[in-house]
Design a protein around this motif. Sequence first.
Motif, PDB file in Angstrom:
ATOM      1  N   ARG A  57      -4.756   5.687   1.938  1.00 58.99           N
ATOM      2  CA  ARG A  57      -3.365   5.369   2.201  1.00 58.99           C
ATOM      3  C   ARG A  57      -3.055   5.378   3.702  1.00 58.99           C
ATOM      4  O   ARG A  57      -2.260   4.563   4.186  1.00 58.99           O
ATOM      5  N   THR A  58      -3.672   6.303   4.421  1.00 60.25           N
ATOM      6  CA  THR A  58      -3.448   6.376   5.865  1.00 60.25           C
ATOM      7  C   THR A  58      -4.004   5.144   6.567  1.00 60.25           C
ATOM      8  O   THR A  58      -3.342   4.549   7.436  1.00 60.25           O
ATOM      9  N   GLU A  67      -4.571   2.262   5.200  1.00 59.03           N
ATOM     10  CA  GLU A  67      -3.760   1.118   4.777  1.00 59.03           C
ATOM     11  C   GLU A  67      -2.461   1.062   5.580  1.00 59.03           C
ATOM     12  O   GLU A  67      -2.017  -0.015   6.001  1.00 59.03           O
ATOM     13  N   ARG A  68      -1.841   2.221   5.786  1.00 55.03           N
ATOM     14  CA  ARG A  68      -0.613   2.281   6.569  1.00 55.03           C
ATOM     15  C   ARG A  68      -0.867   1.825   8.013  1.00 55.03           C
ATOM     16  O   ARG A  68       0.016   1.216   8.638  1.00 55.03           O
ATOM     17  N   ALA A  69      -2.060   2.081   8.523  1.00 57.39           N
ATOM     18  CA  ALA A  69      -2.412   1.673   9.883  1.00 57.39           C
ATOM     19  C   ALA A  69      -2.808   0.203   9.962  1.00 57.39           C
ATOM     20  O   ALA A  69      -3.101  -0.302  11.057  1.00 57.39           O
ATOM     21  N   ALA A  74      -0.299   6.598  12.251  1.00 56.59           N
ATOM     22  CA  ALA A  74      -0.363   6.855  10.812  1.00 56.59           C
ATOM     23  C   ALA A  74      -0.841   8.274  10.518  1.00 56.59           C
ATOM     24  O   ALA A  74      -0.335   8.937   9.606  1.00 56.59           O
ATOM     25  N   THR A 108       2.015  10.809  11.084  1.00 57.96           N
ATOM     26  CA  THR A 108       3.184  10.714  10.208  1.00 57.96           C
ATOM     27  C   THR A 108       2.806  10.687   8.726  1.00 57.96           C
ATOM     28  O   THR A 108       3.377  11.421   7.910  1.00 57.96           O
ATOM     29  N   GLU A 109       1.854   9.848   8.378  1.00 56.11           N
ATOM     30  CA  GLU A 109       1.517   9.635   6.977  1.00 56.11           C
ATOM     31  C   GLU A 109       0.767  10.818   6.368  1.00 56.11           C
ATOM     32  O   GLU A 109       1.062  11.227   5.229  1.00 56.11           O
ATOM     33  N   GLN A 119       1.935  12.937   3.064  1.00 52.58           N
ATOM     34  CA  GLN A 119       1.154  12.906   1.826  1.00 52.58           C
ATOM     35  C   GLN A 119       0.738  14.309   1.389  1.00 52.58           C
ATOM     36  O   GLN A 119       0.804  14.654   0.199  1.00 52.58           O
TER      37      GLN A 119
END
Length: 286
Positions: free
Chosen positions: A38-39, A41-43, A75, A78-79, A83
Motif C-alpha cells: 500500500r505504501t 502504491e501510494r508513492a 508515503a 504519512t501512510e 496503516q
Amino acid sequence: MTDPVSRTILLLDIEKYSDRDDIEQAYLRRMLYDVADRTLERAGIDERLRLRADRGDSVMELIDANASVTALLRALLTEVPTQLHAVNRMASSSAQIRLRGVVATGYVAVDEHDGWVGSDLNHACRLLDAQLLRAALRERRDDFALCVSESVHTGIVRHGHAGIPAEDFHAVTVDSKNGPLRAWLHGPVPGDGDDHSEKGGTSVPGASSGERPAPRRDQPGAQASGLPAPEARAPRPSAPPAGAVFHFDGGAPTFGGSLVGGDQHGVSGGQVTGDVHLGGSGGESA
C-alpha cells in the motif's frame, strides 16, 4: 552476476518478531506485505519498477532509480503510521506490529542464485539492525521509526520538499562491523543504545547542510550540550587559627569542673584565642 545498477533500497523490519508463535508470525508477515504494498502504491511505484526479497521478519525492496524517492519518503512518513495505527487499534497485544524502516540508494548486483550483492545494500542492512534505530522505535508512539542514508538526505531530505520536513531529521552515526556509518534519523534521537547522535556533518559546497543539533529524550532543553549542570557547592569554612581556643558564653566558665575566678583579661563572651590570663592580673598564661 549482473552488472551493478543504481537502485533505491527500502527495508522494513518487524519488531520482536521472534517472540511470537507461528500463528502470530504468519499474521505479522501478511500485515507487513500489506503495509509495504500500500505504501509503494501510494508513492506511485508500480510493481514492474521493484524487486522484492523476503527475509522472514523483514522485506527488502530494490526500486528502479527512475522512481520518485521524494514520493516514497512522503508515503513512508504519512501512510505507514496511518496503516499501523489502523491495524493495531483492532489487534490483540500479541498481534501488534511495529516497524523499523531504512531508505538508502546505491549500486546493487544480482548473482547467479538471485542473491543481491553490493556494499551499499550491506550498509543499509547495518542501519536497519542498528541499536539506535531499535531504541528509537521503543520510544515511539506511532509504531514506526525511519532512518535514511547520507546520500538520501543530501539529495532529497535537506531540501525540505512538501511532506518531508528536513528539521525532523537528525544526524546520527551508528556502529557496525564495517565501521561507523553516518545516517539521518527521523524524529527524536533515543536516550539509550550504543550508537550516538552528532552535531557535525559533511557540507555541500554553496548550500546549507541542513544539520541541527539532535534533541535527546534524556536531556532537558537547558542542557542541550549533554553535560550535567555543575552542582552548587557551599563555601568551605576557614580553618580555625592555631593555638588554644576557649569558648565563653556568659556565666561562670569552668575548666575540668573547676570554677575560673578572678580577672579574665580580654574575655567578653564568644570565642577567645591566643593567651588567656585566669586567676588575677598578670597571672601565668593558660
